[in-house]
Design a protein around this motif. Structure first.
Motif, PDB file in Angstrom:
ATOM      1  N   UNK A 381      29.094  56.611 117.976  1.00 20.16           N
ATOM      2  CA  UNK A 381      30.107  56.612 116.927  1.00 20.16           C
ATOM      3  C   UNK A 381      29.819  55.517 115.898  1.00 20.16           C
ATOM      4  N   UNK A 382      30.364  55.685 114.708  1.00 22.51           N
ATOM      5  CA  UNK A 382      30.227  54.705 113.639  1.00 22.51           C
ATOM      6  C   UNK A 382      31.580  54.053 113.388  1.00 22.51           C
ATOM      7  N   UNK A 383      31.641  52.704 113.296  1.00 20.20           N
ATOM      8  CA  UNK A 383      32.926  52.045 113.040  1.00 20.20           C
ATOM      9  C   UNK A 383      33.614  52.615 111.806  1.00 20.20           C
ATOM     10  N   UNK A 384      34.920  52.775 111.900  1.00 16.22           N
ATOM     11  CA  UNK A 384      35.707  53.348 110.810  1.00 16.22           C
ATOM     12  C   UNK A 384      36.119  52.297 109.794  1.00 16.22           C
ATOM     13  N   UNK A 385      36.222  51.027 110.244  1.00 14.89           N
ATOM     14  CA  UNK A 385      36.753  49.969 109.392  1.00 14.89           C
ATOM     15  C   UNK A 385      35.695  48.908 109.111  1.00 14.89           C
ATOM     16  N   UNK A 386      35.754  48.346 107.907  1.00 13.37           N
ATOM     17  CA  UNK A 386      34.873  47.234 107.554  1.00 13.37           C
ATOM     18  C   UNK A 386      35.468  45.933 108.080  1.00 13.37           C
ATOM     19  N   UNK A 387      34.685  44.872 108.027  1.00 13.84           N
ATOM     20  CA  UNK A 387      35.164  43.571 108.484  1.00 13.84           C
ATOM     21  C   UNK A 387      36.372  43.120 107.670  1.00 13.84           C
ATOM     22  N   UNK A 388      36.324  43.298 106.347  1.00 15.64           N
ATOM     23  CA  UNK A 388      37.447  42.884 105.500  1.00 15.64           C
ATOM     24  C   UNK A 388      38.706  43.682 105.819  1.00 15.64           C
ATOM     25  N   UNK A 389      38.553  44.967 106.097  1.00 18.93           N
ATOM     26  CA  UNK A 389      39.720  45.782 106.441  1.00 18.93           C
ATOM     27  C   UNK A 389      40.322  45.336 107.772  1.00 18.93           C
ATOM     28  N   UNK A 390      39.472  45.049 108.743  1.00 17.37           N
ATOM     29  CA  UNK A 390      39.957  44.586 110.045  1.00 17.37           C
ATOM     30  C   UNK A 390      40.644  43.229 109.909  1.00 17.37           C
ATOM     31  N   UNK A 391      40.077  42.363 109.082  1.00 11.38           N
ATOM     32  CA  UNK A 391      40.677  41.045 108.842  1.00 11.38           C
ATOM     33  C   UNK A 391      42.051  41.202 108.191  1.00 11.38           C
ATOM     34  N   UNK A 392      42.172  42.155 107.281  1.00 15.94           N
ATOM     35  CA  UNK A 392      43.463  42.406 106.644  1.00 15.94           C
ATOM     36  C   UNK A 392      44.509  42.869 107.646  1.00 15.94           C
ATOM     37  N   UNK A 393      44.109  43.733 108.583  1.00 21.12           N
ATOM     38  CA  UNK A 393      45.024  44.199 109.631  1.00 21.12           C
ATOM     39  C   UNK A 393      45.488  43.022 110.485  1.00 21.12           C
TER      40      UNK A 393
END
Length: 716
Positions: A381-393
């Motif tokens: 599988x390929x990650x759905x979220x970028x690092x910046x998006x995960x940090x925002x969450x």
């Protein structure tokens, strides 16, 4: 990586054990089983009579090895590993049951054991041994590793190439301290490495400049526990320190800083916070837990569960069952406690669990983890979220759950590798005070890369008074202290490039500058090199006394000095002075610490003797009424304290059974101390002179040292 290899080798070893001997006989190796046995018995002079024998064969990582085992129900076991291509003995261990007690002081010295080790290696692996040099174990925080820890002396010999150490190829050997038998030997060696030419290396000064530019040292607050043995409730304190945060090797050829994803020795402290793990916390009994529940200042179990569920970023489904509930004393705040809960469910093919903990006083959510086995399967599988998006969450949740404290925190960015296969990404936020980090006040939070769900959270906040940030030494001065106590040395290491982490065996050897032997912190106020309790680390004091040469107790004094039991003043021991009670109690407590490990309780010359008295009183060595720190100690009082420390008070107090006819001055012995004098005399701890015990004579510091060495030699 090393753990993965170890597991693989173990599995292959087990499989090899299941292979019939007929198959083993067909191995494609230069050394067959009969030759391997002959090599082992000839080079090691094995006493195999009365032993049963078994063997296994293993091929992997380019190596072929015979595993030979001899076992006896009475004599223990012997294992030998023989390279099936070269005939070299690559491993040996000898276990013999020994139920006898050993004294703290071994029968043989490290030098005696080293002679045995060298003779063994010259016989077993002479050519490779010639290429090595012993790697000295450095004194760590006042504890001499050459003395403590086990019943064996351990030696490590690393290969030297072009005059430079390479610990990737090394030999380890252990020799029993009391029998001089070789207990184990292992050869870790690969002949296929290519070594960079040191003539192409950058200068050491250039490496130091690069090291400094890499922001290797950082000013921060550190929490320390002034934890002295016998102090059951150490209070955390904050100190300002310079600590290593980027202790990374520098490529000596290119001058680049290498990431730490390499296989090889990395020596140095992280300078992180001092913590107490949950394992060290005491779980309350059901009766104690009920009593605590009744105390109004603590939140009840049901209320704590409700508060945890309200603050979790997910719902605990009805399929989960509450499987554990514990109330722990808060190690960071003895006036508080923490509720810890666990939920789990299994559908037969997978096991899923959730944990959460809540401060029992404030109701704050402290930690949680969620493990869903279906979400962990991300292969292909390929990650759905970028690092910046995960940090925002993550930050959206932190703003909701800890709005005030989160405003005072700073994000600590950690570079991520594109080869990281974990389904989660973690983010770390640290409290800032006066522009300085407080890593003990922090939040770690983990977010799933594929679902965007928050799956872990760890909140730590210790309410400490922080020292002011005035009159600090500069960063340059801190680096001066660092390089005064440690050395940036040229060494060869095995290096895994980020895209070759899973390659085995590794073939890439780098020549690097690497910091040697930094285990501690730098006090930002004083510039002292301190340990993780905040105490100054002293240099080796094995030759510090200038007034003991020729004294009859010189050897005993030096031995106790080596163990960290005695100290002096201004480089003098004052052997002929009378010893004070506080110093004798301190020396006796240090001599009687648990597990036969001699660890200095403090390196501070101005220490509080009450710590030692507390230990002595708790261990029934001395009573509160007998405490008289600045008084002299008579010989019969010394006998009393020594015998009590052996746990023999109940025997010594039976005065009527003891006769002191062997002493010419028996009538001078206090009637209540007859048993103590008799036992001390009988155990050869104290003898006297020409038949006189001199019970009321004051004990000299030289006599005290001699008595304590005899005490340490007793097999307890």
């Amino acid at each position: 990586m090393k753990r993965l290899l170890a597991i693989l080798i173990t599995v292959m070893f087990v499989l090899a054990a299941a292979i019939p001997s007929a198959v083993l006989a067909q191995t494609n190796s230069k050394i067959e089983l009969k030759q391997a046995i002959e090599i082992a018995k000839e080079k090691l002079n094995l006493p195999t009579d009365g032993y049963s024998f078994s063997s296994n064969y293993y091929e992997g990582d380019g190596n072929k090895t015979w595993y030979l085992t001899w076992t006896s129900s009475t004599n223990g076991s012997i294992t030998v590993n023989v390279n099936a291509d070269t005939g070299e003995i690559t491993g040996y261990s000898f276990y013999k049951p020994d139920n006898s007690s050993n004294s703290v002081i071994p029968k043989y010295s490290r030098d005696d054991a080293k002679k045995v080790a060298v003779d063994f290696l010259n016989k077993v692996i002479p050519e490779k041994f010639k290429e090595t040099k012993e790697q000295e174990s450095d004194d760590y925080l006042g504890l001499n590793p050459k003395i403590a820890y086990s019943n064996a002396y351990s030696f490590n010999f690393a290969q030297v190439v072009n005059g430079i150490t390479f610990e990737g190829n090394h030999i380890t050997i252990e020799v029993n301290k009391n029998t001089l038998e070789v207990q184990s030997y292992y050869l870790t060696w690969n002949d296929n490495y290519n070594f960079p030419d040191p003539k192409l290396a950058i200068s050491k000064d250039k490496a130091i400049e690069i090291y400094k530019n890499n922001n290797s040292l950082r000013l921060q607050y550190n929490v320390v526990y002034k934890d002295v043995y016998g102090n059951n409730d150490p209070k955390p304190q904050a100190i300002l320190v310079y600590t290593l945060v980027n202790n990374q090797p520098i490529d000596a050829i290119s001058g680049t800083v290498l990431p730490q994803n390499y296989y090889g020795p990395m020596i140095g402290g992280t300078g992180g916070m001092s913590t107490k793990s949950a394992d060290s916390q005491s779980v309350l009994s059901p009766e104690e837990q009920k009593a605590v529940d009744d105390i109004s200042k603590y939140i009840s179990k049901d209320k704590a569960i409700q508060m945890a569920k309200e603050k979790l970023p997910f719902t605990i489904g009805s399929q989960y069952n509450l499987t554990s509930s514990n109330l722990f004393k808060n190690s960071s705040n003895s006036d508080s406690a923490i509720w810890d809960f666990g939920w789990s469910y299994s559908d037969g093919s997978s096991y899923n669990y959730i944990t959460a903990s809540v401060d029992a006083t404030t109701g704050e959510l402290m930690t949680f983890t969620r493990n869903d086995s279906s979400e962990n399967n991300v292969q292909g599988k390929t990650p759905k979220y970028t690092k910046d998006q995960l940090k925002g969450i993550a930050e959206e949740y932190l703003t909701k759950i800890q709005p005030d404290k989160f405003k005072q925190m700073e994000y600590q960015d950690v570079p991520t590798s594109p080869y990281d296969k974990s389904p989660y990404m973690s983010f770390n936020y640290v409290y800032m005070a006066n522009g300085i980090q407080c890593p003990f006040d922090s939040i770690y939070i983990g977010v799933n890369k594929y679902t965007g769900d928050i799956v872990s959270y760890n909140y730590s906040w210790i309410n400490l008074n922080l020292p002011d940030s005035k009159n600090l030494i500069s960063l340059d001065n801190a680096y001066d202290t660092l390089f005064k106590n440690s050395d940036l040395q040229l060494t060869y290491i095995i290096y895994y490039a980020p895209d070759k982490v899973y390659d085995t065996p590794p073939q890439d050897v780098k020549l690097v500058y690497q910091l040697n032997n930094f285990n501690g912190l730098i006090d930002a106020k004083t510039g002292d090199y301190v340990d993780f309790s905040g105490n100054p680390i002293e240099k080796d004091k094995s030759n510090q006394f200038t007034d003991i040469a020729g004294n009859w107790a010189e050897k005993d004094i030096l031995l106790l000095l080596q163990y960290g039991i005695v100290d002096g003043k201004d480089g003098k021991y004052m052997p002929n002075d009378y010893i004070l009670q506080k110093d004798f109690i301190k020396m006796l407590v240090k001599s009687s610490q648990p597990n036969s490990i001699i660890i200095p309780l403090s390196s501070n010359d101005d220490e509080n003797y009450d710590n030692y008295y507390n230990v002595a009183i708790n261990n029934k060595i001395i009573t509160e009424n007998e405490k008289n720190p600045d008084s002299k100690v008579t010989r019969q009082e010394a006998a009393k304290f020594i015998v009590r420390s052996l746990g023999l008070k109940y025997v010594a107090d039976i005065n009527d059974i003891y006769k002191l006819d062997f002493l010419k001055d028996a009538n001078s012995v206090d009637s209540s101390l007859k048993g103590y004098v008799a036992i001390a005399y009988g155990l050869d701890l104290m003898k006297g002179n020409n038949g006189y015990f001199n019970p009321n004579g004051d004990l000299t510091r030289a006599e005290a040292a001699s008595i304590l060495v005899r005490y340490l030699k007793i097999e307890k």
